[in-house]
Enzyme design. Structure first.
Site, PDB file in Angstrom:
ATOM      1  N   ASP A   1       7.848   2.388 -29.603  1.00  0.00           N
ATOM      2  CA  ASP A   1       6.914   3.006 -30.500  1.00  0.00           C
ATOM      3  C   ASP A   1       7.170   3.559 -31.980  1.00  0.00           C
ATOM      4  OD1 ASP A   1       8.469   5.147 -29.861  1.00  0.00           O
ATOM      5  OD2 ASP A   1       7.114   6.087 -28.586  1.00  0.00           O
TER       6      ASP A   1
ATOM      7  N   ASN B   1       4.480  16.192 -20.753  1.00  0.00           N
ATOM      8  CA  ASN B   1       3.164  16.097 -20.104  1.00  0.00           C
ATOM      9  C   ASN B   1       3.471  14.445 -19.255  1.00  0.00           C
ATOM     10  OD1 ASN B   1       3.121  14.028 -22.156  1.00  0.00           O
ATOM     11  ND2 ASN B   1       1.083  14.827 -23.065  1.00  0.00           N
TER      12      ASN B   1
ATOM     13  N   HIS C   1       4.533  11.596 -20.557  1.00  0.00           N
ATOM     14  CA  HIS C   1       4.188  10.436 -21.293  1.00  0.00           C
ATOM     15  C   HIS C   1       5.422   9.601 -21.548  1.00  0.00           C
ATOM     16  CE1 HIS C   1       4.873  12.696 -25.440  1.00  0.00           C
ATOM     17  NE2 HIS C   1       5.878  11.816 -25.028  1.00  0.00           N
TER      18      HIS C   1
ATOM     19  N   GLU D   1       0.023   8.495 -23.366  1.00  0.00           N
ATOM     20  CA  GLU D   1      -0.415   9.862 -22.734  1.00  0.00           C
ATOM     21  C   GLU D   1      -1.157   9.664 -21.563  1.00  0.00           C
ATOM     22  OE1 GLU D   1       0.640  12.162 -24.790  1.00  0.00           O
ATOM     23  OE2 GLU D   1       0.715  11.866 -26.739  1.00  0.00           O
TER      24      GLU D   1
HETATM   25  C1  GLP Z   1       8.282  11.220 -28.125  1.00  0.00           C
HETATM   26  C2  GLP Z   1       8.683   9.742 -27.855  1.00  0.00           C
HETATM   27  C3  GLP Z   1       9.037   9.318 -26.625  1.00  0.00           C
HETATM   28  C4  GLP Z   1      10.117  10.532 -25.993  1.00  0.00           C
HETATM   29  C5  GLP Z   1       9.561  11.819 -26.063  1.00  0.00           C
HETATM   30  C6  GLP Z   1      10.328  12.888 -25.427  1.00  0.00           C
HETATM   31  O1  GLP Z   1       7.047  11.484 -28.066  1.00  0.00           O
HETATM   32  N1  GLP Z   1       7.709   8.880 -28.401  1.00  0.00           N
HETATM   33  O2  GLP Z   1       9.337   8.167 -26.479  1.00  0.00           O
HETATM   34  O3  GLP Z   1      10.423  10.110 -24.844  1.00  0.00           O
HETATM   35  O4  GLP Z   1       9.110  12.109 -27.455  1.00  0.00           O
HETATM   36  O5  GLP Z   1      11.165  13.289 -26.494  1.00  0.00           O
HETATM   37  P1  GLP Z   1      12.531  14.171 -26.063  1.00  0.00           P
HETATM   38  O6  GLP Z   1      13.533  13.244 -25.750  1.00  0.00           O
HETATM   39  O7  GLP Z   1      12.941  14.754 -27.438  1.00  0.00           O
HETATM   40  O8  GLP Z   1      12.288  15.338 -25.363  1.00  0.00           O
END
Ligand code: GLP
Length: 248
Positions: free
Chosen positions: A72, A141, A143, A148
């Site tokens: 992304d 959540n 995702h 989402e």
């Molecule tokens: C962002 C990214 C996701 C990632 C998520 C969790 O939203 N787009 O790809 O998995 O954060 O992040 P973290 O690893 O910092 O908990």
């Protein structure tokens, strides 16, 4: 261990999770030099990237024939914006390995025509024959990428409006909430499910509730990561803290 159809590998802590995944990636690159690697951002994969760089320096494993596709990118940020996912990847990984810019792909978040950019990215992945190994983190959540809750499981790369909880979770990388982009381009859940193999990483107590839901609740579009139960080769790699709410 297997609950539902996602395989589960439990490791002691974040360090061992990062080391294990980095070793696996290095092994795969040695076996398949043209590996098509799907990469993620967020804090979770940072340890994997650090270990991968160490393995690269220690063993000389080469990435020069690989291609990488990131999940992304934020809408509205130029690739060289300090908080773009392109900058994140360049600073934490790409610049440290024998990878050139032309082997690494992310959606262009500042593209003039975002719909067109989504189609281009999806086709680009398919033109390489799809992704061999996709690394994923998980949002609080559930995702994956920026898909989402409620996102269709056959979705392709698309533009999403970020939920306020996701924007709040990402606020730590920006000065103020108004600096956090409101939209992103993300691979769809369908895109992710077409990867041959998936490693979903979750570490720390903060992820314990979402891991519990993933493993113990019925798969449902309200929890995007639960789509992985429909994948033939998906593994959740968790540390003790993240699995602490799952009791057998
Ligand atoms: C962002 C990214 C996701 C990632 C998520 C969790 O939203 N787009 O790809 O998995 O954060 O992040 P973290 O690893 O910092 O908990």
């Amino acid at each position: 261990m297997q609950l539902g159809s996602v395989k589960v590998l439990i490791v002691p802590n974040y360090h061992s999770m990062s080391e294990w995944v980095a070793r696996e990636i290095a092994t795969r690159v040695r076996e398949i030099p043209h590996l098509r690697l799907g990469l993620a951002t967020g804090s979770t994969p940072e340890g994997v990237y650090q270990h991968l760089i160490q393995i690269y320096y220690r063993t000389g494993v080469s990435f020069r024939h690989c291609v990488t596709f990131n999940l992304d990118e934020y809408v509205g940020l130029a690739p060289d914006h300090p908080q773009s996912y392109r900058s994140y990847m360049t600073n934490r990984l790409f610049d440290k390995l024998d990878l050139t810019m032309s082997q690494t792909y992310l959606p262009l978040g500042n593209s003039y025509d975002l719909m067109d950019e989504c189609d281009r990215y999806e086709q680009l992945i398919q033109s390489y024959g799809g992704i061999d190994l996709q690394i994923l983190g998980i949002g609080l959540n559930g995702h994956i990428g920026f898909n989402e809750p409620g996102t269709s499981w056959d979705s392709d790369t698309h533009v999403v409006r970020l939920t306020s909880s996701t924007r709040m979770a990402n606020l730590r990388f920006f000065h103020t909430l108004s600096d956090v982009p409101t939209h992103a381009i993300t691979m769809g859940i369908g895109t992710i499910l077409r990867s041959k193999q998936i490693y979903l990483l979750a570490a720390g107590e903060k992820k314990a509730e979402v891991v519990r839901r993933l493993l113990l609740e019925e798969p449902c579009i309200k929890l995007p990561a639960s789509a992985l139960h429909h994948h033939p080769d998906a593994t959740l790699i968790v540390d003790q803290a993240a699995i602490s709410k799952v009791k057998w």
